[in-house]
Design a protein around this motif. Structure first.
Motif, PDB file in Angstrom:
ATOM      1  N   TYR A 137       0.793  -1.226   0.000  1.00 57.67           N
ATOM      2  CA  TYR A 137       0.000   0.000   0.000  1.00 57.67           C
ATOM      3  C   TYR A 137       0.829   1.282   0.000  1.00 57.67           C
ATOM      4  N   VAL A 138       2.112   1.190   0.286  1.00 56.75           N
ATOM      5  CA  VAL A 138       2.953   2.386   0.363  1.00 56.75           C
ATOM      6  C   VAL A 138       4.259   2.134  -0.393  1.00 56.75           C
ATOM      7  N   TYR A 150      -1.520   3.098  -2.452  1.00 50.47           N
ATOM      8  CA  TYR A 150      -2.380   2.327  -3.345  1.00 50.47           C
ATOM      9  C   TYR A 150      -3.817   2.432  -2.852  1.00 50.47           C
ATOM     10  N   ALA A 151      -4.695   2.993  -3.676  1.00 50.94           N
ATOM     11  CA  ALA A 151      -6.112   3.133  -3.331  1.00 50.94           C
ATOM     12  C   ALA A 151      -6.925   3.153  -4.614  1.00 50.94           C
ATOM     13  N   GLN A 161       2.966  15.288   6.667  1.00 47.88           N
ATOM     14  CA  GLN A 161       3.524  15.712   7.944  1.00 47.88           C
ATOM     15  C   GLN A 161       3.214  14.651   8.986  1.00 47.88           C
ATOM     16  N   THR A 162       4.160  14.391   9.849  1.00 48.60           N
ATOM     17  CA  THR A 162       3.972  13.422  10.923  1.00 48.60           C
ATOM     18  C   THR A 162       3.869  14.168  12.240  1.00 48.60           C
ATOM     19  N   PHE A 163       2.823  13.836  12.995  1.00 46.06           N
ATOM     20  CA  PHE A 163       2.661  14.416  14.321  1.00 46.06           C
ATOM     21  C   PHE A 163       2.126  13.340  15.250  1.00 46.06           C
ATOM     22  N   GLY A 164       2.737  13.209  16.422  1.00 46.65           N
ATOM     23  CA  GLY A 164       2.335  12.139  17.334  1.00 46.65           C
ATOM     24  C   GLY A 164       2.599  10.792  16.683  1.00 46.65           C
ATOM     25  N   ASP A 165       1.602   9.906  16.728  1.00 49.44           N
ATOM     26  CA  ASP A 165       1.751   8.564  16.156  1.00 49.44           C
ATOM     27  C   ASP A 165       1.196   8.475  14.746  1.00 49.44           C
ATOM     28  N   ASN A 166       0.739   9.596  14.168  1.00 49.38           N
ATOM     29  CA  ASN A 166       0.081   9.569  12.870  1.00 49.38           C
ATOM     30  C   ASN A 166       0.828  10.383  11.824  1.00 49.38           C
ATOM     31  N   THR A 167       0.606  10.022  10.560  1.00 51.45           N
ATOM     32  CA  THR A 167       1.110  10.786   9.426  1.00 51.45           C
ATOM     33  C   THR A 167      -0.091  11.333   8.664  1.00 51.45           C
ATOM     34  N   TYR A 168      -0.065  12.644   8.394  1.00 58.71           N
ATOM     35  CA  TYR A 168      -1.171  13.344   7.740  1.00 58.71           C
ATOM     36  C   TYR A 168      -0.746  13.708   6.327  1.00 58.71           C
ATOM     37  N   PHE A 169      -1.715  13.685   5.386  1.00 60.38           N
ATOM     38  CA  PHE A 169      -1.351  13.900   3.988  1.00 60.38           C
ATOM     39  C   PHE A 169      -2.583  14.260   3.178  1.00 60.38           C
ATOM     40  N   ASN A 170      -2.349  14.619   1.912  1.00 59.01           N
ATOM     41  CA  ASN A 170      -3.412  14.817   0.929  1.00 59.01           C
ATOM     42  C   ASN A 170      -3.058  14.038  -0.324  1.00 59.01           C
ATOM     43  N   TYR A 171      -4.081  13.682  -1.092  1.00 56.80           N
ATOM     44  CA  TYR A 171      -3.854  12.979  -2.344  1.00 56.80           C
ATOM     45  C   TYR A 171      -3.518  13.971  -3.451  1.00 56.80           C
ATOM     46  N   GLY A 172      -2.581  13.555  -4.325  1.00 59.45           N
ATOM     47  CA  GLY A 172      -2.247  14.340  -5.502  1.00 59.45           C
ATOM     48  C   GLY A 172      -2.735  13.637  -6.751  1.00 59.45           C
ATOM     49  N   THR A 173      -1.870  13.504  -7.739  1.00 54.05           N
ATOM     50  CA  THR A 173      -2.243  12.866  -9.008  1.00 54.05           C
ATOM     51  C   THR A 173      -2.079  11.364  -8.918  1.00 54.05           C
ATOM     52  N   LYS A 174      -2.744  10.664  -9.831  1.00 56.64           N
ATOM     53  CA  LYS A 174      -2.615   9.200  -9.898  1.00 56.64           C
ATOM     54  C   LYS A 174      -1.412   8.828 -10.736  1.00 56.64           C
TER      55      LYS A 174
END
Length: 733
Positions: A696-697, A708-709, A720-733
């Protein structure tokens, strides 16, 4: 079959549904008890009426479904009236299928009771030597499975247990309905029904809430269908409706058994559900064990990784292994298999800055080294080969069992554990069979003369690895069966040896739980080699800065109208916007600590609303399909949101979520600290590791992350990673 009587006649057969209904009506008219008796081994006259009533209620639900699809208003009302009369009559007869039970579950309840009836009729016919009766009973059971019954052709007590559990579930649903309507008579009916279910062997307890009971029944349904699917003759060759029942159990009842589970794995899940054994691991999300690998063993590993990860400064190795251990415990069978194959590949660089080593890490290294040599070193017992550092470029010509175990320990830990089994039996610390863990030495006594003859290294789930054979001629090494092999302690070697575990002489642990080595006992303990955790440089970590929301802000928040317990996701969707928003934040992060966890969840919702991608209101955003599992997922995912005050016991965390929801709805998002930038989506940072989650990554072109989605690899941005999570946005396929 023994005779059944009514007030009007003596029957030479079991009465039909119509005769039972007629008898019930006669008894009502005359003010006397009906005389119907169905002597099938589990019925009473009351049960007979209840089952006939259930058949009527189910029929009513089918008619009501027709009414819902009817476009002609007059015909629609006629069907509704007919259904209401039939359902009312059925419930007066004792039918326990309540209004809250939908048509699919009602059909399954009726079909399963028919299957049990058929079994009892078959047993009665067998007792009488009635072959025609047996054939008819078998046909009745097959037809019931064809219509969606999920009880397979198992022993009678198991059939009773499954029907009993469905009775208890029906009782819980009926009791909840009666409680809502302040109906003490129906509460009493529900309690009697639950008692009947427990008397039949039902294992659902008073302490199991409705969601847990649904999940347990859902898993029993899926387990039964797997057996029917494997032998479709049980359903007259047509198991499609039974399969539909399994799909219903997954989608609407919270069943956790998947298509990928084997029958044996599914059976383990059901057995675990019924045992109500508390988890040995601090499983904060309340996830259900998948039944694939040994539960206790992997809970012990997960707890160790969790404790290590929470030490000051954290520990990336433990964090990565915790992710894999949780997949082994709670993932799908494919995920669990993948995680188990990869858990030994999570490595640390050695030496460097010192620090005490980690027991599980070095046990993994012992097993990893041993498994490399499967099929590569022929067996031969002589005195010419001794303990050595194993060289993957230059394989040993042969070894015996103790040569192999001592060489593995020499290669990984640079210690000498003894050349023979008689040496190795006196090393380390002796353990019991129940305490077996990775890397332990297992010594066997084939002759049962109190002298060890053989030794291997334990892996997990009963598997161990050993150099095995009988050869004593170093010039004849061609037998492929005499080599390094993995076998299971539950395997049998035939009449001479029997089950392997019955020949265990001793279990010896060299690597201790306190991260020390005990080899020669009189020399005491020595620390394991040190290690230096690897640092991930691919994703930047955001440090916490600025003011946090504190308890001074939210302790006085008014939540008196919010957080009331609901039973279903449909009820969640009908809540007012502030309530569902607070439940989403709380359900995704039930920590009230000053760690920016709830604030970060809130900002993913804010960012999505601003993007317009998932809705124009906060409520639309959180209820969008497949987005926030805390309010739209299965029963196991929505427990916190459905009952925020009971599920957590953390009133402070709930009040914080309510306070943040209020800020969002009041347009005061500037008062909510943002540590995730514009990120709309998030995953745990462990999930985000390409090495741990390659399906998946991945990283392309040096630094471009892709996920992979929707059957495509998608570029992602704003990571960006903060705490135990990673935050993101989708770009192009």
């Amino acid at each position: 079959m023994p005779k059944a009587t009514t007030g009007a006649q003596v029957l030479e057969r079991e009465p039909t549904k119509e005769e039972m209904i007629a008898e019930w009506k006669r008894s009502m008219d005359e003010g006397v008890d009906p005389f119907i008796v169905i002597p099938n081994g589990w019925d009473t006259p009351e049960d007979a009426r209840r089952k006939a009533g259930n058949e009527m209620v189910w029929e009513a639900k089918k008619i009501r479904a027709q009414a819902d699809a009817e476009k002609n208003a007059i015909e629609k009302q006629r069907l509704i009236d007919k259904a209401d009369v039939l359902a009312t009559t059925g419930r007066k007869m004792g039918g326990n299928i309540s209004r809250e039970i939908d048509q699919e579950l009602a059909r399954n309840i009726v079909a399963n009771e028919r299957i049990l009836d058929a079994r009892m009729a078959w047993l009665d016919a067998q007792k009488k030597g009635d072959e025609a009766g047996k054939k008819q009973a078998e046909q009745d059971a097959r037809e019931a499975r064809k219509m969606g019954g999920t009880i397979p052709n198992c022993d009678t007590e198991e059939m009773k247990r499954m029907v009993g559990n469905q009775m208890i579930l029906s009782a819980k649903i009926l009791w909840a309905e009666a409680d809502k309507e302040h109906d003490p008579a129906n509460k009493e009916t529900a309690e009697k029904l639950a008692a009947k279910g427990r008397a039949m062997g039902g294992t659902i307890t008073l302490q199991d809430d409705l969601a847990d009971a649904q999940r347990m029944i859902g898993n029993e349904m899926i387990w039964g269908v797997k057996q029917i699917w494997a032998d479709p003759k049980q359903a007259n060759g047509d198991a499609n409706q039974a399969v539909a029942s399994a799909a219903y159990a997954r989608e609407h009842m919270g069943g956790t058994i998947t298509i990928d589970h084997s029958i044996e794995e599914a059976e383990r899940v059901v057995a675990d559900n019924r045992s109500h054994t508390p988890s040995k691991y601090g499983n904060s999300k309340g996830r259900a064990w998948n039944g694939v690998f040994n539960k206790a063993e992997w809970e012990n590993h997960a707890q160790f990784f969790y404790d290590t990860d929470r030490k000051a400064g954290g520990d990336k190795w433990a964090n990565d292994n915790l992710f894999l251990a949780e997949l082994i415990l709670y993932g799908s069978p494919k995920e669990a298999e993948w995680a188990k194959n990869n858990i030994n590949k999570v490595t640390k660089s050695s030496g460097g800055q010192g620090g005490q080593g980690n027991a599980d890490y070095w046990r993994n290294k012992i097993v990893e080294e041993a498994k490399y040599w499967v099929g590569k070193i022929p067996y031969c017992r002589d005195t010419k080969i001794s303990t050595m550092v194993l060289d993957k470029e230059k394989w040993p010509p042969y070894m015996d069992c103790s040569d192999f175990t001592s060489s593995v320990y020499k290669t990984i830990l640079d210690i000498e554990i003894g050349q023979t089994t008689r040496d190795q039996k006196d090393r380390g610390v002796e353990k019991t069979y129940a305490e077996l863990t990775q890397g332990d030495l297992i010594l066997f006594d084939w002759d049962h003369d109190d002298v060890p003859d053989h030794v291997g290294i334990y892996i997990s789930d009963g598997d161990f690895i050993h150099e095995v054979g009988n050869n004593t001629d170093s010039g004849n090494l061609s037998n492929p069966k005499e080599n390094v092999k993995i076998e299971n302690l539950n395997d049998s070697w035939g009449p001479k040896y029997g089950t392997l575990k019955n020949n265990i002489y001793k279990i010896i642990r060299i690597i201790q739980d306190n991260n020390n080595v005990i080899n020669i006992r009189k020399n005491g303990e020595k620390p394991l080699p040190g290690y230096e955790p690897q640092q991930d440089q691919a994703v930047q970590k955001v440090e916490s800065e600025g003011r946090n929301i504190t308890d001074e802000d939210y302790n006085g928040v008014n939540d008196s109208t919010l957080g009331k317990k609901v039973e279903t996701t449909a009820e969640l969707a009908n809540l007012e916007e502030k309530d569902i928003l607070a439940r989403t934040i709380f359900g995704e992060c039930c920590s009230g600590e000053e760690d920016f966890g709830q604030e970060s969840v809130a900002w993913t919702i804010i960012n999505r609303k601003m993007s317009g991608a998932h809705g124009s209101t906060y409520k639309e955003v959180v209820l969008a399909r497949g987005q926030y599992a805390a309010v739209t997922g299965a029963a196991r995912d929505t427990g916190l949101a459905r009952d925020p005050l009971k599920s957590s016991g953390n009133l402070s965390a709930w009040k914080k979520a309510v306070y943040i929801a209020g800020l969002m709805l009041d347009g005061k998002t500037n008062e909510i600290p943002n540590r995730i930038g514009s990120g709309m989506y998030f995953r745990t940072s462990r999930w985000f590791e390409p090495a741990l989650n390659p399906n998946y990554v991945r990283i392309v072109n040096g630094n471009q992350y892709q996920l992979y989605a929707d059957k495509n690899w998608n570029n992602i941005k704003d990571i960006q990673t903060f705490g135990d999570n990673t935050y993101f946005n989708y770009g192009t396929k």
